[in-house]
Design an enzyme around this catalytic site. Structure first.
Site, PDB file in Angstrom:
ATOM      1  N   GLY A   1      -4.741   1.134  11.711  1.00 53.48           N
ATOM      2  CA  GLY A   1      -4.454   0.445  10.449  1.00 53.48           C
ATOM      3  C   GLY A   1      -5.135  -0.915  10.414  1.00 53.48           C
ATOM      4  O   GLY A   1      -4.599  -1.889   9.878  1.00 53.48           O
TER       5      GLY A   1
ATOM      6  N   GLY B   1      -5.887  -3.184   7.012  1.00 52.84           N
ATOM      7  CA  GLY B   1      -4.834  -3.780   6.192  1.00 52.84           C
ATOM      8  C   GLY B   1      -4.798  -5.293   6.330  1.00 52.84           C
ATOM      9  O   GLY B   1      -5.665  -5.904   6.967  1.00 52.84           O
TER      10      GLY B   1
ATOM     11  N   TYR C   1      11.299   1.924   2.474  1.00 55.39           N
ATOM     12  CA  TYR C   1      10.567   1.151   3.483  1.00 55.39           C
ATOM     13  C   TYR C   1      11.544   0.549   4.499  1.00 55.39           C
ATOM     14  O   TYR C   1      11.351   0.670   5.721  1.00 55.39           O
ATOM     15  CB  TYR C   1       9.794   0.055   2.760  1.00 55.39           C
TER      16      TYR C   1
HETATM   17  C1  AKB Z   1       6.737  -6.157   1.762  1.00 56.15           C
HETATM   18  O1  AKB Z   1       6.892  -7.008   0.869  1.00 56.15           O
HETATM   19  O2  AKB Z   1       6.983  -4.956   1.619  1.00 56.15           O
HETATM   20  C2  AKB Z   1       6.252  -6.632   3.116  1.00 56.15           C
HETATM   21  C3  AKB Z   1       7.367  -6.927   4.054  1.00 56.15           C
HETATM   22  C4  AKB Z   1       8.238  -8.086   3.845  1.00 56.15           C
HETATM   23  O3  AKB Z   1       7.547  -6.210   5.004  1.00 56.15           O
HETATM   24  N1  AKB Z   1       5.433  -7.802   2.948  1.00 56.15           N
END
Ligand code: AKB
Length: 319
Positions: free
Chosen positions: A9, A12, A143
């Site tokens: 990665g 990125g 996430y």
């Molecule tokens: C996001 O905003 O998804 C990332 C994080 C805080 O992990 N920058």
């Protein structure tokens, strides 16, 4: 044995800066970059580069056979806002990618592995101010859920299989070499580009939405330091809280306007507001400070000065 590093990665936001720093320290041929994006002449000139999908375990195995890495930085992931749009894809990339990389690292006797977590592991019932290292964690984004599960697997792989994984919970990261993609904290990079282009920015978060943030140089320092620290100093085997600075869009825009008079901001909020409201406003990183000597170099004022200077030097805003 000489260090041989692979970054997965590498194209990125973090990978771009990390590759440049590590190549400066270890030499360009000892740091192999890889990403799902195809190679170009420009990339091959900078050092070894492999086009690699982290979901393809056999391909990772082939690349590891070729380079025999001692240290691996696994950065490939889908960030918060994009993963909300493509939840299943986000989960698969973040989790299956992690399993593939950790398993192949184990098979090849990789000495150290870095895997990034995020402030997204926290949720609406987490204390939002000075969030402790250990507390309620109830993330409500794909996430955040994938990062929290990933943290548990970092500890699990260390305890059960002896894989020496190190991790930190990145706050929003602000750098000039590469733009972030698909995150909730992305405004804090975009605002600098728009400040130089049109001295105005429309923010997708409310002006009083405070979040933990960090200048990229500090993030790279923390990433390398935690990965290279003696194993016995690493007491947290899930992921370390890490703090640089905390601000909301209003405070950031006031500092930009102080250094660049006339700068104006307004807001047009979208779904990212809800994500931001479930995250901490500031972080207690005393475990990282005590265990492996973490301390940041940049504050709001020096970060803003550096961003404006570097982006101007790159020609952002000049026609
Ligand atoms: C996001 O905003 O998804 C990332 C994080 C805080 O992990 N920058």
């Amino acid at each position: 044995m000489a260090e041989k590093i692979i970054i997965l990665g590498s194209e990125g936001q973090v990978g771009t800066d990390l590759a440049a720093t590590l190549r400066g320290v270890y030499g360009k041929n000892n740091v192999v970059c890889s990403d799902i994006k195809p190679g170009t002449e420009e990339k091959y000139d900078l050092g070894p580069y492999e086009e690699l999908n982290v979901l393809d375990r056999d391909a990772i195995d082939q690349v590891f056979k070729k380079y025999k890495p001692t240290t691996v930085y696994h950065l490939a992931a889908m960030l918060s806002a994009t993963a909300e749009k493509f939840p299943r894809k986000g989960w698969d990339l973040n989790m299956e990618g992690m399993f593939s990389v950790f398993d192949v690292c184990g098979d090849h006797g990789v000495k150290r592995v870095f895997w990034p977590s995020s402030i997204a592991v926290f949720g609406p019932n987490t204390p939002r101010l000075n969030t402790p290292q250990f507390c309620v964690m109830d993330p409500n984004t794909i996430y955040g859920i994938s990062k929290l599960a990933g943290e548990r697997f970092c500890e699990y792989y260390f305890e059960k299989y002896g894989l020496d994984v190190r991790s930190i919970r990145y706050p929003g990261l602000i750098g000039w070499k590469a733009k972030p993609g698909g995150g909730t904290t992305d405004y804090a990079v975009d605002i600098f580009h728009q400040a130089l282009i049109q001295n105005q920015y429309t923010c997708f978060l409310k002006e009083d939405t405070a979040l933990p943030m960090m200048y990229m140089d500090d993030a790279i320092k923390a990433t390398i330091n935690v990965t290279e620290a003696d194993s016995n100093l690493i007491k947290v085997r899930s992921s370390y809280n890490l703090s640089g600075m905390s601000f909301d869009p209003k405070t950031l825009s006031e500092e930009i306007a102080r250094q660049r008079p006339g700068f104006l901001i307004d807001c047009d909020i979208d779904g990212r507001q809800q994500i931001a409201e479930s995250w901490p406003q500031s972080i207690d990183d005393s475990s990282a400070r005590n265990d492996w000597g973490w301390s940041p170099d940049f504050n709001l004022e020096t970060m803003v000065a550096e961003m404006l200077k570097q982006l101007s030097t790159m020609g952002v805003g000049s026609n």
